[in-house]
Design a protein around this motif. Sequence first.
Motif, PDB file in Angstrom:
ATOM      1  N   ARG A 144      43.836  30.125  41.558  1.00  0.00           N
ATOM      2  CA  ARG A 144      44.944  29.322  42.085  1.00  0.00           C
ATOM      3  C   ARG A 144      45.014  29.421  43.607  1.00  0.00           C
ATOM      4  NH1 ARG A 144      50.326  30.866  38.851  1.00  0.00           N
ATOM      5  NH2 ARG A 144      51.192  29.412  40.392  1.00  0.00           N
ATOM      6  N   LEU A 145      44.800  30.616  44.128  1.00  0.00           N
ATOM      7  CA  LEU A 145      44.853  30.801  45.578  1.00  0.00           C
ATOM      8  C   LEU A 145      43.697  30.084  46.272  1.00  0.00           C
ATOM      9  CD1 LEU A 145      45.891  34.548  45.635  1.00  0.00           C
ATOM     10  CD2 LEU A 145      47.279  32.617  46.387  1.00  0.00           C
ATOM     11  N   GLU A 146      42.585  29.951  45.562  1.00  0.00           N
ATOM     12  CA  GLU A 146      41.470  29.181  46.123  1.00  0.00           C
ATOM     13  C   GLU A 146      41.867  27.714  46.253  1.00  0.00           C
ATOM     14  OE1 GLU A 146      36.670  28.532  45.416  1.00  0.00           O
ATOM     15  OE2 GLU A 146      37.949  29.023  43.711  1.00  0.00           O
ATOM     16  N   SER A 147      42.558  27.178  45.247  1.00  0.00           N
ATOM     17  CA  SER A 147      42.993  25.789  45.324  1.00  0.00           C
ATOM     18  C   SER A 147      44.065  25.610  46.398  1.00  0.00           C
ATOM     19  CB  SER A 147      43.522  25.310  43.967  1.00  0.00           C
ATOM     20  OG  SER A 147      44.716  25.978  43.613  1.00  0.00           O
ATOM     21  N   ASP A 148      44.814  26.683  46.701  1.00  0.00           N
ATOM     22  CA  ASP A 148      45.810  26.646  47.778  1.00  0.00           C
ATOM     23  C   ASP A 148      45.172  26.725  49.159  1.00  0.00           C
ATOM     24  OD1 ASP A 148      47.868  26.572  45.940  1.00  0.00           O
ATOM     25  OD2 ASP A 148      48.302  28.712  46.060  1.00  0.00           O
ATOM     26  N   GLY A 149      43.899  27.102  49.208  1.00  0.00           N
ATOM     27  CA  GLY A 149      43.240  27.266  50.490  1.00  0.00           C
ATOM     28  C   GLY A 149      43.440  28.634  51.112  1.00  0.00           C
ATOM     29  N   LEU A 150      43.932  29.598  50.329  1.00  0.00           N
ATOM     30  CA  LEU A 150      44.199  30.929  50.870  1.00  0.00           C
ATOM     31  C   LEU A 150      43.048  31.905  50.669  1.00  0.00           C
ATOM     32  CD1 LEU A 150      47.959  31.394  49.948  1.00  0.00           C
ATOM     33  CD2 LEU A 150      46.971  31.194  52.227  1.00  0.00           C
ATOM     34  N   VAL A 151      42.204  31.644  49.694  1.00  0.00           N
ATOM     35  CA  VAL A 151      40.995  32.444  49.506  1.00  0.00           C
ATOM     36  C   VAL A 151      39.823  31.501  49.275  1.00  0.00           C
ATOM     37  CG1 VAL A 151      42.274  34.401  48.518  1.00  0.00           C
ATOM     38  CG2 VAL A 151      41.225  32.707  46.994  1.00  0.00           C
ATOM     39  N   VAL A 152      38.629  32.007  49.512  1.00  0.00           N
ATOM     40  CA  VAL A 152      37.410  31.246  49.237  1.00  0.00           C
ATOM     41  C   VAL A 152      36.510  32.103  48.350  1.00  0.00           C
ATOM     42  CG1 VAL A 152      37.479  29.866  51.332  1.00  0.00           C
ATOM     43  CG2 VAL A 152      36.349  32.092  51.378  1.00  0.00           C
ATOM     44  N   LYS A 153      35.760  31.439  47.491  1.00  0.00           N
ATOM     45  CA  LYS A 153      34.834  32.143  46.608  1.00  0.00           C
ATOM     46  C   LYS A 153      33.421  31.922  47.102  1.00  0.00           C
ATOM     47  CE  LYS A 153      33.710  32.838  41.730  1.00  0.00           C
ATOM     48  NZ  LYS A 153      33.941  32.374  40.341  1.00  0.00           N
ATOM     49  N   ARG A 154      32.731  33.023  47.342  1.00  0.00           N
ATOM     50  CA  ARG A 154      31.366  32.952  47.835  1.00  0.00           C
ATOM     51  C   ARG A 154      30.426  33.585  46.827  1.00  0.00           C
ATOM     52  NH1 ARG A 154      32.693  35.086  53.983  1.00  0.00           N
ATOM     53  NH2 ARG A 154      33.908  33.261  54.657  1.00  0.00           N
ATOM     54  N   SER A 155      29.265  32.982  46.678  1.00  0.00           N
ATOM     55  CA  SER A 155      28.286  33.518  45.730  1.00  0.00           C
ATOM     56  C   SER A 155      27.897  34.923  46.140  1.00  0.00           C
ATOM     57  CB  SER A 155      27.052  32.615  45.687  1.00  0.00           C
ATOM     58  OG  SER A 155      26.458  32.525  46.968  1.00  0.00           O
ATOM     59  N   LEU A 156      27.827  35.793  45.156  1.00  0.00           N
ATOM     60  CA  LEU A 156      27.403  37.186  45.304  1.00  0.00           C
ATOM     61  C   LEU A 156      28.451  38.101  45.942  1.00  0.00           C
ATOM     62  CD1 LEU A 156      23.696  36.695  46.471  1.00  0.00           C
ATOM     63  CD2 LEU A 156      24.583  36.912  44.138  1.00  0.00           C
ATOM     64  N   SER A 157      29.391  37.544  46.709  1.00  0.00           N
ATOM     65  CA  SER A 157      30.371  38.415  47.371  1.00  0.00           C
ATOM     66  C   SER A 157      31.788  38.232  46.849  1.00  0.00           C
ATOM     67  CB  SER A 157      30.366  38.175  48.885  1.00  0.00           C
ATOM     68  OG  SER A 157      30.750  36.843  49.189  1.00  0.00           O
ATOM     69  N   GLY A 158      32.006  37.324  45.900  1.00  0.00           N
ATOM     70  CA  GLY A 158      33.325  37.148  45.308  1.00  0.00           C
ATOM     71  C   GLY A 158      34.304  36.441  46.221  1.00  0.00           C
ATOM     72  N   TYR A 159      35.592  36.756  46.028  1.00  0.00           N
ATOM     73  CA  TYR A 159      36.651  36.093  46.787  1.00  0.00           C
ATOM     74  C   TYR A 159      36.933  36.818  48.099  1.00  0.00           C
ATOM     75  CZ  TYR A 159      37.874  33.348  42.620  1.00  0.00           C
ATOM     76  OH  TYR A 159      37.861  32.484  41.544  1.00  0.00           O
ATOM     77  N   ARG A 160      37.259  36.014  49.111  1.00  0.00           N
ATOM     78  CA  ARG A 160      37.687  36.555  50.401  1.00  0.00           C
ATOM     79  C   ARG A 160      38.864  35.732  50.918  1.00  0.00           C
ATOM     80  NH1 ARG A 160      34.459  40.243  52.886  1.00  0.00           N
ATOM     81  NH2 ARG A 160      32.431  40.608  51.880  1.00  0.00           N
ATOM     82  N   ALA A 161      39.757  36.393  51.642  1.00  0.00           N
ATOM     83  CA  ALA A 161      40.859  35.672  52.264  1.00  0.00           C
ATOM     84  C   ALA A 161      40.308  34.739  53.333  1.00  0.00           C
ATOM     85  CB  ALA A 161      41.850  36.656  52.885  1.00  0.00           C
TER      86      ALA A 161
END
Length: 238
Positions: free
Chosen positions: A72-89
Amino acid sequence: MPANDPPVFDDRAGAPAPPTAPVRQPLSDSVYEDIKAMVMDHEIAPGARAGIEALSRRLDVSPTPVREALARLESDGLVVKRSLSGYRATELLTRQGVEELFEMRLLLEPQAAALAALHADESQLDAIEAIQEDMEAHPSPAGPYAAYREFAALDQRFHDAVAVAARRPLLLDAVERLHAHLHVFRLSSLVVEDDSTLAEHERVVRAILRRSAERAAQAMTDHLAHSLERQLSRFEEK
């Protein structure tokens, strides 16, 4: 139920009615709000990893609601999901990014206000007024995210409601997408000594209620210009 209170009876059954259970926030929503507060208040710093396992241990929940919250936070633009490294703010917007964001808002939202003045029906006018009244019941943004969360949510609802009343689906979609980016510009606190948001909103509302497209557009333009000044002043305070 305290011992000295009389029992409550259900007349239909002739037996004591069970006590009313407190309304509880769903776990997924609670976890979402907890992690969102961490991101907004920089407990999870911009660019820092938001690990599912670490967050589930900290919040004492299973990984499932954490994973749902991060999506949900990814859709809000608050986190991003990157391959191999998971979610980041997400990183904070730069000064240039903020200026570009408001440049687009100034192109779209005054037109939305003008169209709302011309086309809003009574229920849409009522909705805009109701949101403004709700905002007046909350303090201006100050302190950590938890303190200004409701005010910020109402502010976004106000602008979205104006866009809805414009009755232009493509314009509404563009405005809503821009508002999603506003979360990316966040600070550990939003202390504003002389925030005039409510007064600026009030001028927009009055113009729309009077069906004055020109005044509504100008009031929205003035509001966004002042809002941009407030945002940019925070860069100067650093």
